[in-house]
Every structure is written in C-alpha cells, then in structure tokens.
Design an enzyme around this catalytic site. Structure first.
Site, PDB file in Angstrom:
ATOM      1  N   TYR A   1       0.823  -1.309   0.122  1.00 37.75           N
ATOM      2  CA  TYR A   1       0.052  -0.209  -0.048  1.00 37.75           C
ATOM      3  C   TYR A   1       0.871   1.412  -0.047  1.00 37.75           C
ATOM      4  CZ  TYR A   1      -4.492  -2.383   1.088  1.00 37.75           C
ATOM      5  OH  TYR A   1      -5.551  -3.197   1.119  1.00 37.75           O
TER       6      TYR A   1
ATOM      7  N   THR B   1      -1.432  -7.073  -6.737  1.00 39.27           N
ATOM      8  CA  THR B   1      -1.614  -5.748  -5.975  1.00 39.27           C
ATOM      9  C   THR B   1      -2.269  -6.212  -4.710  1.00 39.27           C
ATOM     10  OG1 THR B   1      -4.100  -5.179  -6.437  1.00 39.27           O
ATOM     11  CG2 THR B   1      -2.368  -4.652  -8.195  1.00 39.27           C
ATOM     12  N   ASP B   2      -2.153  -5.223  -3.612  1.00 43.72           N
ATOM     13  CA  ASP B   2      -2.926  -5.594  -2.772  1.00 43.72           C
ATOM     14  C   ASP B   2      -4.454  -4.936  -2.813  1.00 43.72           C
ATOM     15  OD1 ASP B   2      -3.638  -5.996   0.110  1.00 43.72           O
ATOM     16  OD2 ASP B   2      -1.896  -5.093   0.803  1.00 43.72           O
ATOM     17  N   TRP B   3      -5.157  -5.040  -1.766  1.00 41.75           N
ATOM     18  CA  TRP B   3      -6.539  -4.781  -1.901  1.00 41.75           C
ATOM     19  C   TRP B   3      -6.796  -3.410  -2.558  1.00 41.75           C
ATOM     20  CZ3 TRP B   3     -10.437  -8.466  -0.070  1.00 41.75           C
ATOM     21  CH2 TRP B   3     -11.926  -8.026  -0.154  1.00 41.75           C
ATOM     22  N   CYS B   4      -7.338  -3.205  -3.744  1.00 39.26           N
ATOM     23  CA  CYS B   4      -7.831  -2.041  -4.436  1.00 39.26           C
ATOM     24  C   CYS B   4      -6.582  -1.188  -4.245  1.00 39.26           C
ATOM     25  CB  CYS B   4      -9.102  -1.432  -3.728  1.00 39.26           C
ATOM     26  SG  CYS B   4     -10.475  -2.044  -4.089  1.00 39.26           S
TER      27      CYS B   4
END
Length: 752
Positions: free
Chosen positions: A255, A286-289
């Site tokens: 992030y 990717t990480d969440w969103c």
C-alpha cells in the site's frame, strides 16, 4: 474425482487450442510450458486476457448485482479470493471449465497466514521458536489443509521488517532482524509450496508487501512511509530476496510508497529492482484495491490513469478493484498500452496455473472426502501444540519459581483472557476471514484443567472485562482478589483481544488495554505469588506486571492448542526454549527500538557516564526491557572456548567460528546460540552488531556440544556510499552470546 463428459470435451478443445494434449506439468520443461501458454494466449480475445488479470472477491449469488457466475462464463474473472470449501469452489470451477469459451480454470486465493483450520501460533510468535523445520512444517500443514479446502494460493508469508510495535501487522512478520527474517521467509515459502506445486497438497505462496510496508510512520497501517534506498536495501529487501531464491510463485505490492511513488505504480521498485535485480519472473499481485488508491494518494487523476500506471509497472493481477476489466481494453485500443504488455502479464498468470496443475486436473483440489479427513486431524493438532510450546518465551523466573512446586494445591486462574478461545487465534486466525472456529481452541484455563494432577484445585475469575480499550468490569476485581487470597498461587492471564493487532490494528501506546493494570495492582496487594501469562500479538509495556510477578511467560497468540502448550510449560512438561525476535520497549516513548542500531557520535555505556550530553534519555535507560534474542530456560547454559579458524583472512576466504556450550543445569533443554558481527571501521555508518548466524541445539543435563558457524565474505559485505555491494578490508568483531545483549565472548578478525 471423475470429470463429466462435458468437462472432457472442454479439455479436448483446450488441447486443440494448444496443439498438444495437456499432460502432467511437472514432466514438462519450461520451454514446452511456455509454448503451450503462448498457444493459448493466441486464441484469447483481449477481453478474455484482461479477465485472467482480474482477481474478484467472492460474493453470494443472492447478494451480487453483477452475477459472479455470469462473469466467469464470459471469461471476465480468472481468479477469486475469499471463496472457501471444496464443494463451493468445485461449483465455481465447473462454471469456468465447462461453461466459458476457453475453459481456463479459476485460481482460488485466500489469507492462509498461520493455519487454515488448525491454527498455529501467529508468525511473530512462531519466529520466536528459532526452529526453521517447525516453521516450514507448520506452513506445509496449513497448505495441506487449505488445498483440501479448495485454495490454490495464499497471501503469505508477510516478510515486512518493522521495529514499531504500535503497527498491528508486526504480528504477521518475523521480527526486527532482516537476516533471521530471511531464513524464516524461505522456510515458509518451502513449506507452503513443497517440492511439487502440482501435487494438489500444496499452495502457491505470495510474499508481501513489496516493499518497505513495515516503515509506515507512527505505526499507523496504510500510512505514508519515508525511508532511503540504503534502508530499502539493508533492511527491507533481504527477506524478499530469500523468498524469491526459495522459488516463491507470486509477490504482492505494498500500500505504501517508496521515494514518493506508490509501490503499485513504482517502476523502479517493481521493474528495475524486483524483476531485473532480484530476478523475479512470477506473478505480481496488487494488494486490496491499491490501483484505485493511486487516485486517493494523488499520483493518478483518474482510475483509468491509475490502471495505466500499474500495468506500466508490470503489475499482473488487480485485486478486487475491477479496474483492469473496466479500463485495460480501452487503453489498448487507444494505443496507450501494448498488446504485448497484456500478453506478458497473462502469460505469468497462466504459467502459475500450469505450475499448480490446474490445466491437468482443475478439480483435484475439490475432494470433499479429503477435506473432511484432513482438516484438524490428530497429527496436525499435535504438531500445533509442539509449535506453540517452542515459541513461548520465558521472560522472568524469579528463584526458579517455575515449573510449579508440587506443594501448590490450589491455583487461582484470573484474567480476561484466561478462558478466551478466539483471542488465542490472532487477527488472521480469529477474525471473519478465518476458517477455524472458536470452539476448536483450547483456552489457558481449559489447558490447565486438563493437565494438572487430580489433587490440584483450579478456580477461575475473569477479574475485569476486556472489551475494547476503555476500562470495563472494575466491579469484578473484588471477587478476583478474594479468590487470590484463598489460593496458593495466581496465574494471571492478560494481553489483548485478537482484533487489537493484525491488519488495521494500530494503537497509539503499548499499555495493556482496558482495566488490566488495575487488576494487576489489586492482585499484587494480596501478597500471593503471581505467574503472569501474556496473550498478545505485539510487544507491550509490561514493566508493571513484570515487577509484580515471580514469573512471566510470553505465550503470544498461540493458536488452536495454545492452552495445552501453556500448561506444558508451567507444569514443567516442556522446558521453554523460545527467544524474542523483537525488542520489548520499556514504554511507548522508546519506539522505535531495535538491537542493530548504528553507531552514533555520542554512544555511552549506561551506568558508566553521568554526562547528560550523550545519546540517552534522562528519565529511563536507553536499553529495552527485554532485548532481541532474549529468553530464559529451566536449565542453565555455559559458553566457553570461542575460537576462530584464523584471525587473519583474505577477502575471498571464509572463517569458521566455534564455541562450546554446556548444559550445567538440572534438566535437559534447548539453547539458541547467536553469532553477531560488527565492522569496527567502515566507509559508511554501520550497526554495532548484526546477527550473522544462529543455532538451536538440544542438550541433556551435563552434556556439552561444540557449535560451529561459517562466516563467508557476504557476511562482512555491505552497501558503500555509491550503493555498491562491497567488502572493505579491516578489523571485525566476532561476538557469540545468548542474546543481542548477552554477549559471552568477542574475538577480533582481520580481513586483509
């Protein structure tokens, strides 16, 4: 499991697309695999390619506004997370294989952090066991259970280095030292992935978060980070390099930012360092969103621009935002993204599926009978108990108070966590995302009741309520005090609730939450001996409870069998051998604190200099309450006869370091011997000591063993002022001890 006729027809169709029939992937070489993948890519539409890069969140059909199954049929989803269970995932896989045009299998992904159904100690806890074989096997068991539950990939290991216990995700890593954390990273990757990913018994690992996520300011999750390239290379990259060298199949971006650029769009970080320097050729997720977050951060004006930045950084898979599906095809049509860039990303995703054996048999992970037989089987539970015992750290044992004296006949078990089950499982083991259940966990109270002799009476009092950070349940203290006064011994179980650490679990101070300090103070006034057991995912300020207890056991969040493991140690059925992999501060004001501090112009040995113009506090010592590498045993170990194979070597030579360790106590035990190196003079500022070797050995009473280490040129090398990896000739201090603060011997080595 037999395939339907429709499925067989679909496989035949895929075989025609690929020119060759698909066989067992492990029997194919890389060139053949790539040829098959390239053949499939040539048959895919642009929309189908983008679908393979889409990682969607599972939603029930009744709650979905855009039917998940319809998207799978159209080839818009190639991967799903948060869908568990062999039966459920089989149904979704059948839609992909039997009802989509190309029949490409779905890859199911999940957070299997420290266990699937059988929950092992949290990663920070497990690292304190200093047993790489145990760490690897616990990951292997987690993979076996997860794969039986229909999972192909786990978002683990997390290898972020941090020295800030306010950051909740400290629980998910291996502590503050990049050298040791690198060994842990490799062990967990090997455990998850095994020797053959296509076996159906393993899962692909995803090492995270690349890179420097543990540097978030003020310990606040998702916060900004600001660190130099030197810190990136010296501290944050080594565990990732170890995971990549161990063959990890995927990497997750962070992030946070590096050098002002968000990790998900950072070409220097992802293309230059990850891909080129570290040689990672696998799947980048990717990480969440995090693609959508580029707009929030302000480095992209629109979501479409965020997609462009991410694909240009060679991100392969978009987790949950759906923005690849929404914008990638248009970017290709506008000439802003090349088809070859899309093909390269799709190729990495399809190769991952091939390595998992999904094209050979997409249904091999969905055997309901195997799932039932595997999850929480007796073998797994017993190993979870072993792992929990190994990682617990004895912090204090005044006058050898533990194990319990047999004269103890009446024990008061007091504390808000004494009878808790979910809090022993940690955030990833006790939250909404887990597949385990609270009723599966053995609490500390239950573990003691099951383990003590029938002549011992155990009584329980909650003491206070632990329900958030505010003091609650003060009215329960009098009953706990009364119980304590009527008992021979008090076992006080305190710490934090499972949700207080973990992702999003940042705190502003490291005091014990709620009214637990009030309980500690009240019980101590009874004059009864107190043995304190800590259940927590991070270091806390435990000065008060340590001063008022005759013994303190750091039990961490020990998982499903935690209560029995605690009982094993308190009753002397197991001699504690854990040692800290993170320093315990005296209070919040000492943060960040860590052992491998770089030398400064005003260093001073505490207690030897009263000059205020030194690098110290006026009100407390600069040393931690408990240092990195610290841990007590029920026996004693004596170190002697430190030897170097040579006191002078050339830059291309290695040196052997040996030390004799003897068990001079009364019982068998295990000791973690630690080897540190200090560069006496260097062209850039360097730590006074760095861990460069460790060994956990088992010794019977009176037994002696010679422990050998080999230091190679790499162990003396560092990044110079030009960020070049070099070895500078000169004098080095070779230190061996029982912790970073308990150095038994120091010898000098000259590299000429």
């Amino acid at each position: 499991m037999k395939k339907s006729n429709q499925a067989k027809s679909k496989f035949l169709k895929i075989g025609l697309f690929l020119t060759f029939s698909i066989g067992v992937i492990t029997a194919q070489n890389t060139n053949t695999m790539e040829k098959k993948v390239n053949g499939l890519i040539q048959k895919m539409t642009l929309e189908e390619k983008v679908g393979q890069l889409n990682l969607a969140t599972f939603v029930n059909e009744d709650n979905s506004t855009n039917s998940l199954s319809e998207m799978i049929k159209r080839g818009e989803i190639g991967n799903i997370l948060k869908s568990n269970g062999a039966k459920q995932n089989l149904q979704l896989q059948k839609i992909a294989v039997e009802q989509s045009r190309l029949g490409i299998p779905i890859m199911f992904q999940e957070d299997v952090i420290h266990g699937y159904k059988t929950i092992f100690p949290s990663p920070l806890a497990e690292s304190a066991g200093w047993n790489l074989e145990t760490i690897e096997k616990s990951a292997s068991i987690a993979a076996k259970e997860a794969s039986a539950g229909g999972i192909h990939l786990t978002y683990a290991p997390m290898v972020d280095i941090t020295n800030d216990p306010r950051w909740g995700r400290i629980v998910e890593g291996a502590g503050e030292d990049p050298y040791y954390a690198s060994f842990v990273a490799a062990a967990r990757v090997k455990g998850f992935q095994g020797k053959d990913l296509s076996s159906g018994q393993n899962v692909m690992a995803c090492v995270k978060h690349f890179a420097g996520y543990g540097a978030v300011l003020a310990g606040r999750d998702y916060n900004i980070a600001d660190f130099s390239e030197r810190t990136l290379r010296e501290v944050y990259l080594p565990p990732f390099k170890a995971a990549i060298n161990a063959g990890v199949g995927s990497v997750m971006s962070a992030y946070s930012t590096f050098d002002g650029i968000p990790a998900t769009a950072n070409q220097k970080l992802l293309k230059d360092i990850l891909r080129k320097e570290l040689g990672f050729q696998g799947m980048l997720i990717t990480d969440w969103c995090t693609i959508r977050n580029l707009v929030k951060i302000g480095t992209a004006a629109t979501e479409k621009e965020a997609v462009l930045q991410s694909i240009n950084a060679e991100v392969d898979m978009d987790m949950t935002s759906g923005l690849f599906v929404k914008h990638l095809a248009a970017l290709v049509q506008e000439g802003k993204v090349s088809v070859s860039a899309i093909d390269q990303a799709v190729k990495r995703v399809l190769i991952a599926k091939y390595k998992l054996g999904l094209f050979d048999d997409p249904y091999k992970f969905f055997d309901v009978k195997r799932e039932k037989e595997t999850l929480m089987c007796a073998e797994h539970l017993e190993f979870a108990r072993k792992a929990a015992r190994e990682c617990m750290v004895l912090l204090k044992n005044e006058n050898n108070s533990l194990p319990f004296n047999k004269s103890i006949k009446k024990i008061a078990v007091i504390g808000p966590l004494a009878n808790s089950q979910k809090d022993l499982r940690s955030w990833w083991g006790g939250g909404d995302y887990t597949q385990g259940k609270n009723e599966d966990v053995v609490s500390v109270l239950e573990g003691l009741k099951k383990s003590v002799d029938s002549s011992v009476e155990i009584n329980y009092a909650e003491g206070v309520k632990l329900d958030g950070f505010e003091p609650k349940g003060l009215e329960l203290i009098p009953a706990a005090v009364k119980l304590a006064t009527e008992s021979d011994l008090v076992i006080l179980v305190v710490g934090e609730e499972y949700w207080m650490s973990g992702e999003g679990g940042s705190i502003s101070n490291i005091n014990l939450p709620g009214a637990q300090e009030d309980l500690i103070n009240a019980i101590s006034k009874t004059g009864k001996p107190i043995v304190s057991v800590l259940v927590n995912g991070r270091p806390f300020d435990i000065q008060n409870i340590t001063s008022k207890s005759i013994a303190v056991l750091e039990a961490w969040q020990p998982g499903t069998m935690g209560g029995l493991a605690v009982a094993d140690i308190l009753l002397g059925k197991y001699n504690p051998s854990g040692k800290l992999t993170v320093s315990f501060p005296r209070n919040t004001g000492q943060i960040p604190i860590f052992y491998n501090y770089k030398r400064t112009s005003h260093d001073v040995k505490l207690g030897t200099d009263s000059n205020r113009w030194n690098n110290k506090y006026l009100d407390i010592p600069t040393t931690p309450l408990f240092p990195f590498g610290y841990g007590l045993s029920y026996t004693q170990f004596t170190y002697s006869n430190l030897k170097l194979s040579s006191s002078i070597i050339n830059p291309n030579q290695s040196v052997n370091v040996s030390v004799e360790v003897s068990n001079t106590g009364n019982v068998a035990g295990e000791e973690v011997i630690q080897l540190y190196v200090g560069d006496d003079v260097s062209s850039v500022s360097r730590p006074a000591k760095e861990l460069k070797g460790f060994a956990k050995i088992s010794l019977k009473q009176g037994e002696k063993q010679v422990v050998n280490f080999t230091l190679t040129p790499t162990d003396f090398s560092f990044y110079n002022k030009d960020m070049k990896w070099v070895l500078e000739p000169g004098s080095f201090s070779i230190m061996v001890g029982a912790s970073s603060a308990d150095i038994k011997f120091t010898e000098k080595l000259s590299i000429q």
